[in-house]
Design an enzyme around this catalytic site. Structure first.
Site, short mmCIF file in Angstrom:
data_model
loop_
_atom_site.label_atom_id
_atom_site.label_comp_id
_atom_site.label_asym_id
_atom_site.label_seq_id
_atom_site.Cartn_x
_atom_site.Cartn_y
_atom_site.Cartn_z
N LYS A 190 17.05 29.79 4.59
CA LYS A 190 18.13 30.76 4.75
C LYS A 190 19.49 30.11 4.42
O LYS A 190 19.57 28.88 4.29
CB LYS A 190 18.09 31.29 6.19
CG LYS A 190 16.80 32.05 6.51
CD LYS A 190 16.80 32.56 7.93
CE LYS A 190 15.55 33.37 8.22
NZ LYS A 190 15.58 33.94 9.57
N TYR A 234 13.45 43.11 5.45
CA TYR A 234 13.45 43.23 6.92
C TYR A 234 13.33 44.68 7.39
O TYR A 234 13.77 45.01 8.49
CB TYR A 234 14.74 42.60 7.48
CG TYR A 234 14.72 41.09 7.52
CD1 TYR A 234 13.67 40.39 8.14
CD2 TYR A 234 15.75 40.34 6.96
CE1 TYR A 234 13.66 38.99 8.19
CE2 TYR A 234 15.74 38.94 7.01
CZ TYR A 234 14.69 38.28 7.63
OH TYR A 234 14.68 36.91 7.69
N ARG A 282 3.53 28.89 9.41
CA ARG A 282 4.16 29.39 10.64
C ARG A 282 4.18 28.29 11.70
O ARG A 282 5.15 28.14 12.43
CB ARG A 282 3.41 30.62 11.17
CG ARG A 282 3.48 31.82 10.26
CD ARG A 282 4.77 32.58 10.35
NE ARG A 282 4.94 33.28 11.61
CZ ARG A 282 5.94 34.10 11.86
NH1 ARG A 282 6.88 34.32 10.95
NH2 ARG A 282 6.03 34.71 13.02
N ARG A 293 12.06 24.35 12.88
CA ARG A 293 13.09 24.90 13.78
C ARG A 293 13.28 24.01 15.01
O ARG A 293 14.40 23.90 15.53
CB ARG A 293 12.72 26.33 14.19
CG ARG A 293 12.86 27.33 13.04
CD ARG A 293 12.33 28.66 13.45
NE ARG A 293 12.42 29.67 12.40
CZ ARG A 293 11.54 30.64 12.25
NH1 ARG A 293 10.49 30.73 13.06
NH2 ARG A 293 11.69 31.53 11.29
N VAL A 339 18.48 31.58 17.53
CA VAL A 339 17.63 32.50 16.75
C VAL A 339 18.39 33.13 15.60
O VAL A 339 17.80 33.42 14.54
CB VAL A 339 16.97 33.57 17.67
CG1 VAL A 339 17.98 34.57 18.21
CG2 VAL A 339 15.83 34.29 16.96
N ASN A 392 18.33 30.39 12.38
CA ASN A 392 17.06 29.65 12.53
C ASN A 392 16.52 29.06 11.22
O ASN A 392 15.34 28.78 11.09
CB ASN A 392 16.02 30.49 13.28
CG ASN A 392 15.60 31.74 12.54
OD1 ASN A 392 16.16 32.05 11.49
ND2 ASN A 392 14.62 32.45 13.07
N HIS A 416 12.57 31.22 6.96
CA HIS A 416 11.68 32.37 7.18
C HIS A 416 10.33 32.05 6.57
O HIS A 416 10.25 31.42 5.52
CB HIS A 416 12.26 33.62 6.49
CG HIS A 416 11.28 34.74 6.42
ND1 HIS A 416 11.05 35.59 7.48
CD2 HIS A 416 10.41 35.13 5.44
CE1 HIS A 416 10.11 36.46 7.14
NE2 HIS A 416 9.71 36.19 5.91
N GLU A 441 6.12 40.49 0.62
CA GLU A 441 7.33 39.68 0.42
C GLU A 441 7.31 38.96 -0.92
O GLU A 441 8.33 38.89 -1.60
CB GLU A 441 7.49 38.69 1.58
CG GLU A 441 7.82 39.39 2.89
CD GLU A 441 7.77 38.48 4.11
OE1 GLU A 441 7.54 37.27 3.96
OE2 GLU A 441 7.99 39.00 5.23
N1 LIG Z 1 17.16 38.37 19.14
C1 LIG Z 1 17.58 38.10 17.90
N2 LIG Z 1 18.88 37.96 17.62
C2 LIG Z 1 19.30 37.68 16.38
N3 LIG Z 1 18.45 37.51 15.32
C3 LIG Z 1 17.14 37.63 15.57
C4 LIG Z 1 16.64 37.93 16.85
N4 LIG Z 1 15.29 37.97 16.76
C5 LIG Z 1 14.98 37.71 15.47
N5 LIG Z 1 16.09 37.50 14.77
C6 LIG Z 1 16.19 37.21 13.34
O1 LIG Z 1 15.33 38.11 12.67
C7 LIG Z 1 14.53 37.36 11.79
C8 LIG Z 1 13.18 37.95 11.52
O2 LIG Z 1 12.27 37.00 11.03
P1 LIG Z 1 12.71 35.52 10.60
O3 LIG Z 1 11.53 34.64 10.70
O4 LIG Z 1 13.40 35.59 9.29
O5 LIG Z 1 13.78 35.08 11.69
C9 LIG Z 1 14.33 36.03 12.52
C10 LIG Z 1 15.73 35.78 13.03
O6 LIG Z 1 16.57 35.23 12.02
#
Ligand SMILES: Nc1ncnc2c1ncn2[C@@H]1O[C@@H]2COP(=O)(O)O[C@H]2[C@H]1O
Length: 147
Positions: free
Chosen positions: A7, A47, A83, A100, A107, A110, A113, A124
């Site tokens: 990201k 998303y 994962r 991570r 979060v 992070n 992805h 995707e």
């Molecule tokens: N509670 C949260 N607050 C902010 N961002 C979130 C939250 N939960 C998930 N995300 C974001 O949403 C994304 C969905 O999948 P990702 O693995 O890209 O990583 C996740 C985070 O970047």
């Protein structure tokens, strides 16, 4: 095959090489790679399942803050293993040794992805890459990685 995206925070923090090194060292094969400034349309499709979440707008803006490095990795059980290598969505729940768990704390920042299922990986990969960007090549070390 799975889609892995470093990201904008991961790119800014110069973690691309470290993350790719982990996937290469594990034994996975890189089949696609690009640096992309994602459009809002692409991010919205990526998303789509999260569109009603309260953090959705913040997530769109976070993911638009700069270029991302998007890649496709291939190998045995790669979706599940990737994962595990990424760690939990919330970095606070991620064990040291995971990406991570080693490189972030929040979060909403992070750094990476990874697709969470076969269905989302297929969706995707086709969203981010054209068929002609996915390369078939022979991994010379294959016999030393697979029995
Ligand atoms: N509670 C949260 N607050 C902010 N961002 C979130 C939250 N939960 C998930 N995300 C974001 O949403 C994304 C969905 O999948 P990702 O693995 O890209 O990583 C996740 C985070 O970047």
């Amino acid at each position: 095959r799975t889609l892995v995206a470093v990201k904008p925070d991961g790119v800014q923090r110069r973690l691309v090489g470290e993350i790719m090194r982990r996937f290469e060292n594990r034994g996975f094969k890189l089949v696609a790679l690009k640096l992309v400034q994602a459009s809002e349309d692409l991010l919205r499709k990526h998303y789509w399942d999260l569109r009603s979440k309260p953090f959705f707008r913040g997530l769109m803006s976070y993911m638009s803050e700069g270029p991302m490095v998007v890649m496709v990795w291939e190998g045995l059980d790669v979706i599940k293993t990737a994962r595990n290598m990424l760690g939990e969505n919330n970095p606070a729940d991620s064990l040291p040794g995971t990406i991570r768990g080693d490189f972030c704390v929040e979060v909403g920042r992070n750094v990476i992805h990874g697709s969470d299922s076969v269905e989302s990986a297929e969706k995707e990969i086709s969203l981010w890459f054209g068929q002609n960007e996915l390369h078939c090549w022979v991994h010379n070390s294959r016999p030393w990685i697979y029995n």
